[in-house]
Design an enzyme around this catalytic site. Sequence first.
Site, short mmCIF file in Angstrom:
data_model
loop_
_atom_site.label_atom_id
_atom_site.label_comp_id
_atom_site.label_asym_id
_atom_site.label_seq_id
_atom_site.Cartn_x
_atom_site.Cartn_y
_atom_site.Cartn_z
N ARG A 7 30.03 27.69 -4.93
CA ARG A 7 29.05 28.56 -5.61
C ARG A 7 29.38 30.03 -5.34
NH1 ARG A 7 24.98 29.97 -3.00
NH2 ARG A 7 24.17 27.96 -2.29
N TYR A 31 22.23 41.53 -29.70
CA TYR A 31 22.33 40.06 -29.76
C TYR A 31 20.94 39.45 -29.54
CZ TYR A 31 23.61 35.34 -28.39
OH TYR A 31 23.68 33.98 -28.30
N ASP A 33 28.12 45.38 -23.99
CA ASP A 33 28.44 44.00 -24.38
C ASP A 33 29.66 44.10 -25.29
OD1 ASP A 33 28.63 41.51 -25.60
OD2 ASP A 33 26.46 41.19 -25.60
N LYS A 53 32.95 32.81 -26.58
CA LYS A 53 33.38 33.25 -27.91
C LYS A 53 34.90 33.39 -28.00
CE LYS A 53 28.95 33.21 -28.49
NZ LYS A 53 28.11 34.37 -28.37
C1 LIG Z 1 26.98 34.71 -27.63
C2 LIG Z 1 26.70 36.09 -27.21
C3 LIG Z 1 25.99 36.35 -26.03
C4 LIG Z 1 25.43 35.25 -25.15
O1 LIG Z 1 26.42 34.42 -24.66
P1 LIG Z 1 26.23 32.85 -24.33
O2 LIG Z 1 27.55 32.47 -23.80
O3 LIG Z 1 25.85 32.17 -25.62
O4 LIG Z 1 25.14 32.73 -23.33
C5 LIG Z 1 25.78 37.68 -25.69
N1 LIG Z 1 26.21 38.69 -26.48
C6 LIG Z 1 26.88 38.47 -27.63
C7 LIG Z 1 27.33 39.63 -28.45
C8 LIG Z 1 27.15 37.17 -28.04
O5 LIG Z 1 27.79 36.95 -29.18
#
Ligand SMILES: *Cc1c(COP(=O)(O)O)cnc(C)c1O
Length: 386
Positions: A50, A102, A174, A199
């Site tokens: 962890r 998001y 982000d 992603k």
């Molecule tokens: C998908 C996404 C998130 C969240 O990520 P998860 O892996 O689904 O928890 C945050 N910001 C953006 C721009 C995203 O596309």
Amino acid sequence: MSKPKKPATIVAAAHPELDPAYGSVGPAIWPTDTFEWASPDDKPAFDYSRTVNPNRAMLVRTLAELEGAVGGVVTNSGQAAALLALLRLPTGARVVAPHDCYGGTYRLLEAIERQGKIRCSFVDLTNDEAFDAALQDQLALLWIETPSNPLMRITDIRRRASAGKGRGALTIADNTLASPLRQRPLDLGCDLVLHSTTKILNGHADLFGGALLASDPALVEELEWWSNAAGLNGSAFDSSQIVRGLRTLPLRLDRQEASAARIAEWLSQKPEVQAVYFPGLSSSKAAEIVALQQSGPGFMLSFELRGGKPSADRFVAALDLITLASSLGGFSTLICTPSTMTHRGMSPDAQREAGIAPDLLRMSVGLEDADDLIADLARGFSTLGS
Ligand SMILES: *Cc1c(COP(=O)(O)O)cnc(C)c1O
């Protein structure tokens, strides 16, 4: 220090701690929960997974190298990384975030605000007046997401981060949509970079993951502390899979971006389309900022039809190749209607204010042949009449 390597070299050369048993070239996976101590007083570098794990450490190093960070934390989802960024804030801290961020970020910030833990203003970060008004008070955290999702709005990272710093704020970006291969927010004055590795970084649509990277060693240490305390860290197996995905990131991104550019161009010629949102379109007002901070437009685009929800419903029902689903960055092309899918957590008012219309369609362009994708979109348009 040796000269920074190019991204393609970083991902190809990302080796594990050399495998002492067999000298394997393909990285081993250490899914163990715990590690042996030589004696009660000799804490090993890796003691409990962890807290630290070799596969996760390797992914952190690779992502940090790509983003120009000193280190960071790999979490079990993008949302866990967002939570981690908020966990360190004191009660009552002020946060400014984009009104069109998001959907999951919006939901998390709003819920934590309702509990009275933070005070959050959602503003249009592309609007100088709105931004300046939100910066009247001291600020703990400025949240940037550019290009924004779903409308691909562009925020001037350098200008906003510098203004935030003037108010005492840390700035987080982000960077999920652009990826470190097209934009490096730490170089532009941000303190933290967030990724959903779910992603384009993993790219194979087969796991969840996130990362939070920083350029200040003290901040990295603080993130590591909170992530371990709260148990947000990602697994050895997922970390190993993400490193595997990163090997082909430069190739995938080049291909997906080239197809997205062709599709955006094609869509912008369609009379049935009211607007196309793609950072690479030369008509884009934000083109100047894009040129300053992005080395490419990316693989995401949105477009608005005419005729409201019925048009959008007919359009997506006619598609054969492109899948109606709400993720992005994977190998196959996905389309979604943000108003009922990714952004359904936003009230109709908040959606209207953010410009998310019922006939807005968002596409994550994948690795299929662009001709086949365009032929599929043509099927969608054939249901609309004119
Ligand atoms: C998908 C996404 C998130 C969240 O990520 P998860 O892996 O689904 O928890 C945050 N910001 C953006 C721009 C995203 O596309």
